[in-house]
Design a protein around this motif. Structure first.
Motif: not given
Length: 380
Positions: A305, A332-333, A325-326, A361, A328-330, A301, A75, A298
């Motif tokens: 992401l 969270s996963l 946001i990306v 996902i 935070l979603i990662g 995934t 990321t 994951y």
């Protein structure tokens, strides 16, 4: 030219990934290694035992950190390339975005198999080996059994206390309690004691004391001017058999098949070979298998992401917010992958759903990329 671009981008990602993975793992390993000093301080093990035990814990730490380090690294590098306008070079040289996604999705599958190898083979083997080293080691630093003005119960069925230790190495006012059976014990008190080696065995030589025995309700006692207490016959509270997480993956699968097969009547043979292969431990065995196989799922995934960042240009006002946001979603996963283990159990439907979550996902994200890159309207 395209190969050069891919090679450069992949190299940057993996260099950042390796640095993040190793540095974070080393920091966590050092913190845990300090806690492992109890092996020497309280159990009297040799420093070589401590060092081997600590080093063998490193693969487990790496396997735990790998998903987060992987997502954070890719990321960060993708965002950095976008902010420096380096991703535009890919698109200007005719690199198709969906091909770009396919290439790095393939890379994620390689990491997926590496993680599977770590969690399913390397980590269980090193964990079992580290515990075996402790189980079979001797108490070389027996002085650590006795803590001044503290009751030390590091040795199984044995509690030792002493009031002080003089400069000559003599312990004064020693109290020893040895459990000899249910409701049976032996209490020894001595005014002085010192550790010595007798015929290759470590003994605590006691002077001017008394021995009290309780055996089947009968109380006996006798006094002594000199006595030897052999410590080599005792073992520490270290677990003598491998835990569930220390067994080979093939053994756990065999155990589950054995326990769920109603036609099997005699399960003693597999219990002799695979400790804790019992119905009451079935949930723990299933959870351990999910930990080794499902969590690595994951990784693809997380890769898809992180690749969402190539969809939006930095020129858009909300790019920074989208990047957060990306991330935070990662994150969270990753938390979800660990938390989902709490819901694993004997329910096949529930287990199947948990297993399919990362796959579903990933499929959704991949089709989203296809939609954005192949079916994008000219107005956009």
């Amino acid at each position: 030219m395209k190969k050069i671009l891919y090679r450069k981008f992949l190299a940057d990602c993996f260099v950042f990934f390796i640095i993040s993975l190793v540095s974070t793992s080393v920091i966590i390993w050092i913190i845990q290694a300090v806690n492992y000093l109890d092996i020497v301080i309280y159990e009297g093990r040799d420093y070589s035992v401590y060092l081997n035990y600590a080093l063998l814990s490193f693969p487990k730490i790496v396997s735990k950190i790998l998903p987060f380090a992987f997502f954070f690294s890719f990321t960060t590098v993708i965002a950095r390339y976008e902010l420096k306008n380096e991703l535009i070079i890919f698109w200007n040289f005719g690199v198709n975005k969906i091909n770009f996604v396919n290439f790095f999705l393939f890379v994620s599958f390689i990491l997926f198999f590496i993680q599977i190898f770590l969690t399913s083979f390397v980590v269980p083997s090193t964990q079992n080996l580290s515990k075996s080293i402790v189980r079979t080691s001797d108490y070389n630093f027996v002085d650590n059994f006795i803590k001044i003005k503290k009751f030390n119960a590091a040795v199984k069925n044995l509690t030792i206390y002493t009031e002080n230790k003089d400069k000559d190495g003599n312990y004064n006012n020693i109290y020893i309690k040895k459990n000899t059976g249910e409701d049976n014990f032996q209490i020894t008190y001595a005014k002085k004691g010192i550790f010595k080696i007798n015929n290759g065995n470590t003994v605590l030589e006691l002077y001017d004391g008394e021995n009290i025995n309780l055996n089947k309700g009968n109380l006996t006692n006798f006094s002594f001017s000199k006595s030897e207490f052999n410590l080599s016959i005792f073992s520490s509270d270290t677990i003598l058999y491998p835990k569930t997480q220390e067994h080979k993956t093939s053994d756990l699968v065999e155990c589950i098949l054995n326990l769920t097969d109603k036609s099997v009547k005699d399960r003693n043979k597999i219990r002799d070979r695979i400790h804790n292969c019992e119905t009451k431990n079935l949930d723990n065995i299933i959870v351990e298998l999910f930990k080794r196989i499902n969590i690595p799922l994951y990784i693809p995934t997380l890769m898809l992401l992180s690749l969402l960042l190539i969809i939006y240009s930095k020129e858009k006002i909300n790019y920074s917010r989208f990047r957060i946001i990306v991330f935070l979603i990662g994150f969270s996963l990753i938390v979800l992958s660990e938390a989902s283990l709490r819901f694993v159990g004997n329910s096949f439907i529930k287990n199947l759903f948990i297993f399919l979550v990362p796959i579903l996902i990933s499929i959704f994200l991949y089709f989203y990329f296809i939609y954005k890159f192949n079916f994008k309207s000219p107005s956009k």
